[in-house]
Design an enzyme around this catalytic site. Structure first.
Site, PDB file in Angstrom:
ATOM      1  N   LYS A 170       0.831  -1.200   0.000  1.00  0.00           N
ATOM      2  CA  LYS A 170       0.000   0.000   0.000  1.00  0.00           C
ATOM      3  C   LYS A 170       0.870   1.258   0.000  1.00  0.00           C
ATOM      4  O   LYS A 170       0.543   2.256  -0.653  1.00  0.00           O
ATOM      5  CB  LYS A 170      -0.936   0.018   1.214  1.00  0.00           C
ATOM      6  CG  LYS A 170      -1.839   1.239   1.309  1.00  0.00           C
ATOM      7  CD  LYS A 170      -2.748   1.412   0.089  1.00  0.00           C
ATOM      8  CE  LYS A 170      -3.533   2.719   0.106  1.00  0.00           C
ATOM      9  NZ  LYS A 170      -4.609   2.740   1.118  1.00  0.00           N
ATOM     10  N   LYS A 238      -0.360  11.628   5.608  1.00  0.00           N
ATOM     11  CA  LYS A 238      -0.045  10.577   6.573  1.00  0.00           C
ATOM     12  C   LYS A 238       0.599   9.385   5.876  1.00  0.00           C
ATOM     13  O   LYS A 238       1.603   8.830   6.329  1.00  0.00           O
ATOM     14  CB  LYS A 238      -1.316  10.180   7.314  1.00  0.00           C
ATOM     15  CG  LYS A 238      -1.155   9.045   8.315  1.00  0.00           C
ATOM     16  CD  LYS A 238      -1.506   7.667   7.749  1.00  0.00           C
ATOM     17  CE  LYS A 238      -2.957   7.565   7.348  1.00  0.00           C
ATOM     18  NZ  LYS A 238      -3.289   6.179   6.895  1.00  0.00           N
TER      19      LYS A 238
END
Length: 289
Positions: A170, A238
């Site tokens: 990811k 983030k």
């Protein structure tokens, strides 16, 4: 299955609703009453705590903003490890640090709970349509047990390795997506500054080697400066922190990733954190004023 679903935001809400439509019993928990009401309206059930949500669950899915929230839900006194039954299958579909995924898997094993890290790509549209890409880390047997749930949520579902591997993939996904958004933004600025119709220009690009899902889904909204969030700048910021940390842990240099991370950080610093990550266009425009 009896499924607990913790985290019913932009992604989690439609994912939980899809599981209800597929015939599963879904008990949801979220800090927002409005989101819980939406799940109930879709045919699910609302819990007043994580403990209540997971108490009778065969499978528990978490879809939360970041590592601290996942750690609270998993390790807290009201949490999944304390109240989940032995044999529970925990599928964390949040995007968190790979080391968080490994820590969760190790602690879950002690409790007799099976843990997979299964972050997703595809944004809000993919969550609504059930067409997400799911990258899964963990035990191969647990992955096969999770497949009946995952096929409701996505169309590309791949076991990529042991615990934490899903989160590493990811991270790679997020650096590629961020880089493409930055380059599409620069292409729009170049076309417009040169007096070329950006609609026509990007239509051509989308049909050639430069084509991508970003161009397919976002070129028209970017040209029209419509940045309603499907995935917020704050969250991509983030995620780029996760990418940089993963690169440091692996001992590799990713220079283009560093530039993308700084552009996304600039977008957040300029007040665009709540906008879609396609709002990188606003940063590139500001550079050129």
């Amino acid at each position: 299955m009896n499924i607990a679903f913790v985290g019913l935001g932009i992604m989690g809400g439609p994912m939980a609703a899809n599981l209800v439509r597929a015939g599963h019993t879904v008990v949801g928990y979220d800090v927002s009453d409005e989101r819980l009401d939406a799940l109930v309206g879709a045919g699910g059930k609302a819990a007043e705590s994580v403990a209540e949500a997971v108490a009778q669950a065969d499978t528990a899915i978490t879809m939360l903003p970041d590592s601290p929230q996942v750690e609270e839900v998993v390790f807290g006194p009201d949490g999944l490890l304390e109240h989940g039954r032995r044999g529970l299958l925990h599928i964390d579909m949040s995007t968190v640090r790979p080391e968080t995924a490994r820590r969760v898997a190790q602690a879950a094993a002690v409790k007799g709970i099976r843990a997979l890290d299964a972050p997703v790509s595809g944004g809000e549209r993919g969550a609504v349509d059930g067409t997400l890409s799911v990258m899964v880390g963990g035990d191969p047997g647990d992955f096969e047990d999770a497949r009946p749930v995952l096929v409701v949520l996505g169309t590309t579902i791949v076991h990529v390795g042991p615990a934490g591997a899903g989160q590493t993939v990811k991270a790679a996904n997020q650096l590629v997506v961020g880089g493409i958004y930055g380059l599409v933004a620069e292409a729009i600025v170049l076309l417009e500054a040169s007096g070329v119709d950006p609609e026509a220009g990007l239509d051509v690009l989308a049909g050639g080697l430069a084509g991508s899902r970003v161009l397919d889904l976002k070129r028209h909204s970017m040209i029209r400066r419509r940045f309603a969030p499907g995935f917020r700048i704050d969250l991509h910021h983030k995620d780029m922190g996760i990418v940089i940390a993963a690169a440091r842990e692996a001992g590799v240099a990713l220079p283009l990733t560093g530039v993308v991370a700084q552009l996304i950080a600039a977008a957040r610093a300029q007040g665009y954190g709540s906008l879609d990550h396609s709002a990188l266009l606003k940063v590139v425009e500001r550079i050129n004023r």
